[in-house]
Write a protein that holds these residues in place. Structure first.
Motif, mmCIF file in Angstrom:
data_model
loop_
_atom_site.group_PDB
_atom_site.id
_atom_site.type_symbol
_atom_site.label_atom_id
_atom_site.label_comp_id
_atom_site.label_asym_id
_atom_site.label_seq_id
_atom_site.Cartn_x
_atom_site.Cartn_y
_atom_site.Cartn_z
ATOM 1 N N TRP A 136 41.665 11.092 101.988
ATOM 2 C CA TRP A 136 42.526 10.196 101.216
ATOM 3 C C TRP A 136 43.984 10.535 101.512
ATOM 4 O O TRP A 136 44.376 11.701 101.460
ATOM 5 C CB TRP A 136 42.253 10.330 99.717
ATOM 6 N N VAL A 137 44.818 9.517 101.764
ATOM 7 C CA VAL A 137 46.225 9.721 102.106
ATOM 8 C C VAL A 137 47.013 10.168 100.878
ATOM 9 O O VAL A 137 46.953 9.534 99.825
ATOM 10 C CB VAL A 137 46.841 8.431 102.692
ATOM 11 N N ASP A 138 47.742 11.271 101.026
ATOM 12 C CA ASP A 138 48.592 11.821 99.981
ATOM 13 C C ASP A 138 50.044 11.454 100.284
ATOM 14 O O ASP A 138 50.360 11.007 101.393
ATOM 15 C CB ASP A 138 48.426 13.346 99.935
ATOM 16 N N LEU A 139 50.934 11.649 99.317
ATOM 17 C CA LEU A 139 52.354 11.320 99.477
ATOM 18 C C LEU A 139 53.228 12.537 99.205
ATOM 19 O O LEU A 139 53.016 13.245 98.214
ATOM 20 C CB LEU A 139 52.759 10.206 98.499
ATOM 21 N N TYR A 140 54.206 12.756 100.075
ATOM 22 C CA TYR A 140 55.213 13.800 99.862
ATOM 23 C C TYR A 140 56.566 13.110 99.816
ATOM 24 O O TYR A 140 57.029 12.559 100.809
ATOM 25 C CB TYR A 140 55.162 14.839 100.986
ATOM 26 N N VAL A 141 57.190 13.102 98.635
ATOM 27 C CA VAL A 141 58.463 12.421 98.423
ATOM 28 C C VAL A 141 59.584 13.450 98.495
ATOM 29 O O VAL A 141 59.599 14.408 97.714
ATOM 30 C CB VAL A 141 58.489 11.697 97.059
ATOM 31 N N ILE A 148 58.432 16.065 95.664
ATOM 32 C CA ILE A 148 57.202 15.862 94.907
ATOM 33 C C ILE A 148 56.044 15.660 95.886
ATOM 34 O O ILE A 148 56.131 14.833 96.803
ATOM 35 C CB ILE A 148 57.272 14.619 93.992
ATOM 36 N N LEU A 149 54.953 16.381 95.677
ATOM 37 C CA LEU A 149 53.722 16.174 96.437
ATOM 38 C C LEU A 149 52.694 15.534 95.511
ATOM 39 O O LEU A 149 52.308 16.116 94.491
ATOM 40 C CB LEU A 149 53.174 17.494 96.980
ATOM 41 N N ASP A 160 50.416 15.017 90.584
ATOM 42 C CA ASP A 160 51.555 15.792 91.075
ATOM 43 C C ASP A 160 51.108 17.246 91.219
ATOM 44 O O ASP A 160 50.873 17.930 90.226
ATOM 45 C CB ASP A 160 52.730 15.671 90.103
ATOM 46 N N VAL A 161 50.984 17.713 92.466
ATOM 47 C CA VAL A 161 50.547 19.082 92.737
ATOM 48 C C VAL A 161 51.670 19.900 93.390
ATOM 49 O O VAL A 161 51.411 20.901 94.063
ATOM 50 C CB VAL A 161 49.272 19.104 93.616
ATOM 51 N N THR A 162 52.899 19.476 93.164
ATOM 52 C CA THR A 162 54.057 20.110 93.795
ATOM 53 C C THR A 162 54.107 21.610 93.508
ATOM 54 O O THR A 162 54.209 22.419 94.445
ATOM 55 C CB THR A 162 55.363 19.457 93.301
ATOM 56 N N VAL A 167 55.716 23.417 97.058
ATOM 57 C CA VAL A 167 56.527 22.644 98.005
ATOM 58 C C VAL A 167 57.658 21.860 97.337
ATOM 59 O O VAL A 167 58.131 20.870 97.876
ATOM 60 C CB VAL A 167 55.641 21.686 98.837
ATOM 61 N N ALA A 168 58.135 22.335 96.185
ATOM 62 C CA ALA A 168 59.209 21.620 95.491
ATOM 63 C C ALA A 168 60.497 21.642 96.293
ATOM 64 O O ALA A 168 61.281 20.698 96.227
ATOM 65 C CB ALA A 168 59.449 22.218 94.105
#
Length: 187
Positions: A136-141, A148-149, A160-162, A167-168
């Protein structure tokens, strides 16, 4: 010598003919772009770059976007990144990022709140990829302040698993020092 000259001429004629034949066979299609209004597409998101007279570096960087298939239905969905509150900008109205689900008919539905990916930071960019290899595609902003991960739960929602992933990146990718973005000290 005369024979070599004739062979050279013949080779040149053959190459030119081949070029003409090839170029005649490769017709280029006409590509037409058409503006589709929000009333038809369903995409109503508007970017706010936090424009100020101080011209801070983060406001000069364009917003991020990603085309991704977050729900694995084979159709590209859209994630759009917006600015947000920061130490140099207070928006007049709340700003958020947006996730649009592709309805498979040229229209999109805003699923940001359901998915839990509104952001809340001064977003600047996004990367889409399967960081945990679960399919599943995740997002890193990336953001001014902290990144935010979002881990894709596989059911249309994200978590939100940042902090868990570490990885903050406080200060974001903007080179923040002393509470002000780099390049904002005048001069």
């Amino acid at each position: 010598m005369l024979t070599n000259h004739r062979h050279l001429k013949l080779a040149l004629v053959l190459v030119l003919n081949l070029c003409l034949i090839t170029s005649a066979q490769t017709t280029k299609p006409n590509v037409i772009f058409e503006e589709v209004p929000a009333s038809k597409s369903g995409i109503t998101w508007i970017h706010n770059n936090a424009h100020s007279s101080d011209r801070y570096l983060p406001e000069t960087v364009g917003a991020g976007s990603a085309f991704l298939d977050y729900d694995n239905d084979g159709w590209m969905d859209i994630y759009l990144v917006n600015s947000g509150p920061s130490d140099f900008f207070t928006p007049n109205a709340p700003l958020r990022n947006a996730l649009y689900h592709n309805n498979h008919d040229g229209t999109f539905t805003d699923v940001t709140d359901k998915a839990g990916v509104a952001g809340g930071t001064f977003g600047m960019g996004v990367a889409a990829g399967d960081y945990d290899a679960d399919g599943w595609v995740d997002l890193y902003v990336t953001s001014y302040g902290h990144n935010i991960l979002y881990q894709n739960n596989g059911n249309g929602t994200f978590t939100d698993v940042t902090d868990k992933a570490g990885v903050a990146a406080p200060g974001g990718l903007t080179g923040e020092r002393d509470g002000r973005p780099r390049g904002s000290r005048g001069g």
